[in-house]
Motif scaffolding. Structure first.
Motif, PDB file in Angstrom:
ATOM      1  N   GLY A 284      13.991   3.113  -8.553  1.00 42.53           N
ATOM      2  CA  GLY A 284      14.244   1.807  -7.946  1.00 42.53           C
ATOM      3  C   GLY A 284      14.771   1.896  -6.530  1.00 42.53           C
ATOM      4  O   GLY A 284      14.936   0.874  -5.872  1.00 42.53           O
ATOM      5  N   GLU A 285      15.040   3.128  -6.055  1.00 42.64           N
ATOM      6  CA  GLU A 285      15.558   3.298  -4.695  1.00 42.64           C
ATOM      7  C   GLU A 285      14.424   3.691  -3.742  1.00 42.64           C
ATOM      8  O   GLU A 285      13.390   4.205  -4.172  1.00 42.64           O
ATOM      9  N   THR A 286      14.658   3.437  -2.462  1.00 42.40           N
ATOM     10  CA  THR A 286      13.646   3.750  -1.460  1.00 42.40           C
ATOM     11  C   THR A 286      14.251   4.581  -0.330  1.00 42.40           C
ATOM     12  O   THR A 286      15.470   4.622  -0.151  1.00 42.40           O
ATOM     13  N   TYR A 287      13.364   5.222   0.422  1.00 44.75           N
ATOM     14  CA  TYR A 287      13.746   5.921   1.651  1.00 44.75           C
ATOM     15  C   TYR A 287      12.738   5.529   2.718  1.00 44.75           C
ATOM     16  O   TYR A 287      11.550   5.365   2.422  1.00 44.75           O
ATOM     17  N   GLU A 288      13.227   5.342   3.946  1.00 45.17           N
ATOM     18  CA  GLU A 288      12.354   4.947   5.047  1.00 45.17           C
ATOM     19  C   GLU A 288      12.489   5.928   6.208  1.00 45.17           C
ATOM     20  O   GLU A 288      13.582   6.431   6.476  1.00 45.17           O
ATOM     21  N   TYR A 289      11.377   6.173   6.882  1.00 50.42           N
ATOM     22  CA  TYR A 289      11.426   6.948   8.117  1.00 50.42           C
ATOM     23  C   TYR A 289      10.363   6.407   9.078  1.00 50.42           C
ATOM     24  O   TYR A 289       9.238   6.118   8.665  1.00 50.42           O
TER      25      TYR A 289
ATOM     26  N   LYS B 203      -0.280   4.621  12.217  1.00 47.49           N
ATOM     27  CA  LYS B 203      -0.177   4.625  13.674  1.00 47.49           C
ATOM     28  C   LYS B 203       1.237   5.036  14.092  1.00 47.49           C
ATOM     29  O   LYS B 203       2.212   4.771  13.367  1.00 47.49           O
ATOM     30  N   LYS B 204       1.336   5.656  15.276  1.00 41.59           N
ATOM     31  CA  LYS B 204       2.644   6.018  15.835  1.00 41.59           C
ATOM     32  C   LYS B 204       3.552   4.794  15.875  1.00 41.59           C
ATOM     33  O   LYS B 204       3.112   3.697  16.225  1.00 41.59           O
ATOM     34  N   GLY B 205       4.815   4.977  15.491  1.00 45.85           N
ATOM     35  CA  GLY B 205       5.765   3.867  15.475  1.00 45.85           C
ATOM     36  C   GLY B 205       5.869   3.162  14.131  1.00 45.85           C
ATOM     37  O   GLY B 205       6.679   2.258  13.980  1.00 45.85           O
ATOM     38  N   THR B 206       5.064   3.611  13.163  1.00 50.55           N
ATOM     39  CA  THR B 206       5.070   2.975  11.839  1.00 50.55           C
ATOM     40  C   THR B 206       6.232   3.490  11.002  1.00 50.55           C
ATOM     41  O   THR B 206       6.532   4.687  11.009  1.00 50.55           O
ATOM     42  N   THR B 207       6.888   2.591  10.289  1.00 47.07           N
ATOM     43  CA  THR B 207       7.915   2.973   9.323  1.00 47.07           C
ATOM     44  C   THR B 207       7.255   3.158   7.955  1.00 47.07           C
ATOM     45  O   THR B 207       6.613   2.244   7.447  1.00 47.07           O
ATOM     46  N   VAL B 208       7.396   4.355   7.424  1.00 46.02           N
ATOM     47  CA  VAL B 208       6.857   4.655   6.093  1.00 46.02           C
ATOM     48  C   VAL B 208       7.990   4.532   5.083  1.00 46.02           C
ATOM     49  O   VAL B 208       9.118   4.954   5.339  1.00 46.02           O
ATOM     50  N   THR B 209       7.694   3.916   3.953  1.00 42.06           N
ATOM     51  CA  THR B 209       8.661   3.749   2.879  1.00 42.06           C
ATOM     52  C   THR B 209       8.231   4.578   1.670  1.00 42.06           C
ATOM     53  O   THR B 209       7.067   4.552   1.280  1.00 42.06           O
ATOM     54  N   TRP B 210       9.161   5.335   1.118  1.00 37.40           N
ATOM     55  CA  TRP B 210       8.928   6.026  -0.146  1.00 37.40           C
ATOM     56  C   TRP B 210       9.709   5.277  -1.231  1.00 37.40           C
ATOM     57  O   TRP B 210      10.920   5.035  -1.075  1.00 37.40           O
ATOM     58  N   GLU B 211       9.040   4.907  -2.289  1.00 33.78           N
ATOM     59  CA  GLU B 211       9.651   4.111  -3.360  1.00 33.78           C
ATOM     60  C   GLU B 211       9.603   4.914  -4.651  1.00 33.78           C
ATOM     61  O   GLU B 211       8.525   5.256  -5.149  1.00 33.78           O
TER      62      GLU B 211
ATOM     63  N   ALA C 246       3.046  -1.980  -1.502  1.00 34.00           N
ATOM     64  CA  ALA C 246       3.121  -2.504  -0.133  1.00 34.00           C
ATOM     65  C   ALA C 246       2.461  -1.531   0.835  1.00 34.00           C
ATOM     66  O   ALA C 246       2.320  -0.345   0.557  1.00 34.00           O
ATOM     67  N   GLU C 247       2.099  -2.053   2.019  1.00 34.54           N
ATOM     68  CA  GLU C 247       1.451  -1.247   3.036  1.00 34.54           C
ATOM     69  C   GLU C 247       2.397  -0.144   3.523  1.00 34.54           C
ATOM     70  O   GLU C 247       3.608  -0.357   3.614  1.00 34.54           O
ATOM     71  N   ASN C 248       1.854   1.039   3.817  1.00 37.06           N
ATOM     72  CA  ASN C 248       2.615   2.170   4.355  1.00 37.06           C
ATOM     73  C   ASN C 248       3.754   2.584   3.432  1.00 37.06           C
ATOM     74  O   ASN C 248       4.824   2.988   3.885  1.00 37.06           O
ATOM     75  N   THR C 249       3.513   2.452   2.135  1.00 38.20           N
ATOM     76  CA  THR C 249       4.491   2.838   1.131  1.00 38.20           C
ATOM     77  C   THR C 249       3.897   3.902   0.217  1.00 38.20           C
ATOM     78  O   THR C 249       2.759   3.781  -0.221  1.00 38.20           O
ATOM     79  N   VAL C 250       4.675   4.956  -0.013  1.00 36.75           N
ATOM     80  CA  VAL C 250       4.268   6.012  -0.934  1.00 36.75           C
ATOM     81  C   VAL C 250       5.119   5.878  -2.194  1.00 36.75           C
ATOM     82  O   VAL C 250       6.349   5.897  -2.118  1.00 36.75           O
ATOM     83  N   ILE C 251       4.462   5.730  -3.325  1.00 34.18           N
ATOM     84  CA  ILE C 251       5.154   5.630  -4.608  1.00 34.18           C
ATOM     85  C   ILE C 251       5.398   7.030  -5.157  1.00 34.18           C
ATOM     86  O   ILE C 251       4.521   7.893  -5.104  1.00 34.18           O
ATOM     87  N   LEU C 252       6.613   7.264  -5.657  1.00 34.75           N
ATOM     88  CA  LEU C 252       6.920   8.497  -6.371  1.00 34.75           C
ATOM     89  C   LEU C 252       6.964   8.158  -7.861  1.00 34.75           C
ATOM     90  O   LEU C 252       7.746   7.289  -8.275  1.00 34.75           O
ATOM     91  N   ASP C 253       6.132   8.832  -8.639  1.00 37.85           N
ATOM     92  CA  ASP C 253       6.111   8.588 -10.082  1.00 37.85           C
ATOM     93  C   ASP C 253       5.490   9.797 -10.771  1.00 37.85           C
ATOM     94  O   ASP C 253       4.684  10.513 -10.178  1.00 37.85           O
ATOM     95  N   ASP C 254       5.886  10.020 -12.015  1.00 39.64           N
ATOM     96  CA  ASP C 254       5.337  11.124 -12.825  1.00 39.64           C
ATOM     97  C   ASP C 254       5.394  12.450 -12.075  1.00 39.64           C
ATOM     98  O   ASP C 254       4.431  13.225 -12.075  1.00 39.64           O
ATOM     99  N   LEU C 255       6.512  12.725 -11.428  1.00 44.77           N
ATOM    100  CA  LEU C 255       6.726  13.978 -10.692  1.00 44.77           C
ATOM    101  C   LEU C 255       5.627  14.226  -9.657  1.00 44.77           C
ATOM    102  O   LEU C 255       5.115  15.345  -9.509  1.00 44.77           O
ATOM    103  N   ALA C 256       5.250  13.144  -8.948  1.00 47.05           N
ATOM    104  CA  ALA C 256       4.214  13.286  -7.924  1.00 47.05           C
ATOM    105  C   ALA C 256       4.353  12.190  -6.872  1.00 47.05           C
ATOM    106  O   ALA C 256       4.885  11.113  -7.150  1.00 47.05           O
TER     107      ALA C 256
END
Ligand code: CO
Length: 137
Positions: free
Chosen positions: A106-111, A71-79, A52-62
């Motif tokens: 399977g969990e996410t964090y948003e900021y 852009k300012k005001g964007t919510t970033v999701t880490w999955e 998904a847009e503005n999402t950072v995947i965490l996998d393989d220890l990276a």
């Protein structure tokens, strides 16, 4: 006279076929270029999986996106798709309140980034995991 009429009709028919063939060609080329644009926009992938847009995947220890610009005001999701638990630990002490707890597969964090700047972060249990969010106006 008949030959002239037939000749004129033949010219009209040939021109008509030419117009139809030309316009048909234009339609198909327009459609195919639209399809190409649509598919390239929809196909945002990391590895073989859609992200998904503005999402950072965490996998393989990276962090799979080392630098994400939003852009300012964007919510970033880490999955987290990794078997290991990770956190988001911002380097700047002023960002302590944005740090996450450890979260598992399977969990996410948003900021939501409300300030312009360059925000480096790592993972507390795995300090070699490093990435950056760049926030622009
Ligand atoms: Co980690």
């Amino acid at each position: 006279m008949n030959k002239i009429v037939i000749g004129i009709l033949a010219v009209i028919i040939i021109l008509g076929i030419g117009v139809v063939a030309t316009s048909g060609g234009d339609d198909s080329s327009t459609q195919s270029s639209e399809n190409t644009t649509t598919s390239s926009e929809d196909m945002s992938t990391e590895g073989n999986e859609t992200v998904a847009e503005n999402t950072v995947i965490l996998d393989d220890l990276a962090f799979m996106t080392e630098e994400l610009t939003v852009k300012k005001g964007t919510t970033v999701t880490w999955e987290n798709r990794d078997t290991a638990r990770h956190d988001i630990n911002f380097t700047d002490a002023a960002m302590d309140s944005a740090d996450s707890e450890l979260f598992g597969q399977g969990e996410t964090y948003e900021y939501t980034f409300d300030e312009v700047g360059t925000f480096d972060y790592s993972c507390t249990p795995h300090p070699f995991m490093k990435a950056t969010v760049v926030v622009t106006e």
